[in-house]
Design a protein around this motif. Sequence first.
Motif, PDB file in Angstrom:
ATOM      1  N   ILE A   1       3.378  -7.020  -0.620  1.00  0.00           N
ATOM      2  CA  ILE A   1       2.216  -6.651   0.187  1.00  0.00           C
ATOM      3  C   ILE A   1       1.854  -7.831   1.077  1.00  0.00           C
ATOM      4  O   ILE A   1       1.612  -8.929   0.569  1.00  0.00           O
ATOM      5  CB  ILE A   1       1.005  -6.290  -0.694  1.00  0.00           C
TER       6      ILE A   1
ATOM      7  N   HIS B   1       4.888  -3.442   2.273  1.00  0.00           N
ATOM      8  CA  HIS B   1       3.638  -2.817   2.711  1.00  0.00           C
ATOM      9  C   HIS B   1       2.830  -3.838   3.517  1.00  0.00           C
ATOM     10  O   HIS B   1       2.479  -4.908   3.005  1.00  0.00           O
ATOM     11  CB  HIS B   1       2.808  -2.356   1.510  1.00  0.00           C
TER      12      HIS B   1
ATOM     13  N   HIS C   1      -2.889  -0.173  -3.818  1.00  0.00           N
ATOM     14  CA  HIS C   1      -1.446   0.090  -3.839  1.00  0.00           C
ATOM     15  C   HIS C   1      -0.940   0.402  -5.247  1.00  0.00           C
ATOM     16  O   HIS C   1       0.268   0.414  -5.492  1.00  0.00           O
ATOM     17  CB  HIS C   1      -0.686  -1.104  -3.259  1.00  0.00           C
TER      18      HIS C   1
END
Length: 211
Positions: free
Chosen positions: A91, A113, A129
């Motif tokens: 992330i 992401h 997430h």
Amino acid sequence: MTGHQGFGVIERTSWRKRAARLFGQWGVFFRGFVEEPRMVGSIIPSSRFTIRKMLAPVDWERCEVFVEYGPGVGTFCQPVLDRLRRDGTLIVIDTNPLYIDYLKKHFTDSRFHAVHGSAADVVDIVEAHGHDGADYVLSGLPFSTLPDGVGPAIAKSTYDVIRPGGAFLVYQFSAKAREFMARHFKRIDSGFEFWNVLPCQLFWGWKDRED
């Protein structure tokens, strides 16, 4: 067209594509720096030496969730993905939508992401997430130039999101970040990388299991 001529055309086309990609990346990086200089650590992406040394202490076998603050144009992203487990998650968080749009177009790995937001909100972002924490958090944010209150908020949120046994990985041109880290991380390892523009300080703040 002869075989040799065809090879020459292909070679020139390939070179042009590589050059366009390289200059396009630098153009995006430089534009982001101009737009938000206080939020970008450097006008030049980190060297491969910095990347290698910064990521060396990571236990990739146990790393399920890796977070990066201020990814810019993704200098660390591919090296992290190359090392990350197949079922892992990367992330990246940035306040500049220019960088986020660029990253979403250039990284199609399902583990990747990109989030437009603040690192201070990392706990909520990781939970959104589907994870209860992160194993490692990497940051190249310039703690010495962040707006008042932002640095301490990021340091606290980072400590909160990291799972026991994980670490906060920071690379900086100054030692300012260490001051914020030391308020939460009892054990901080330090390093230095000369082969970078500019040479930079490296810090690894560990969240030991007994903390």
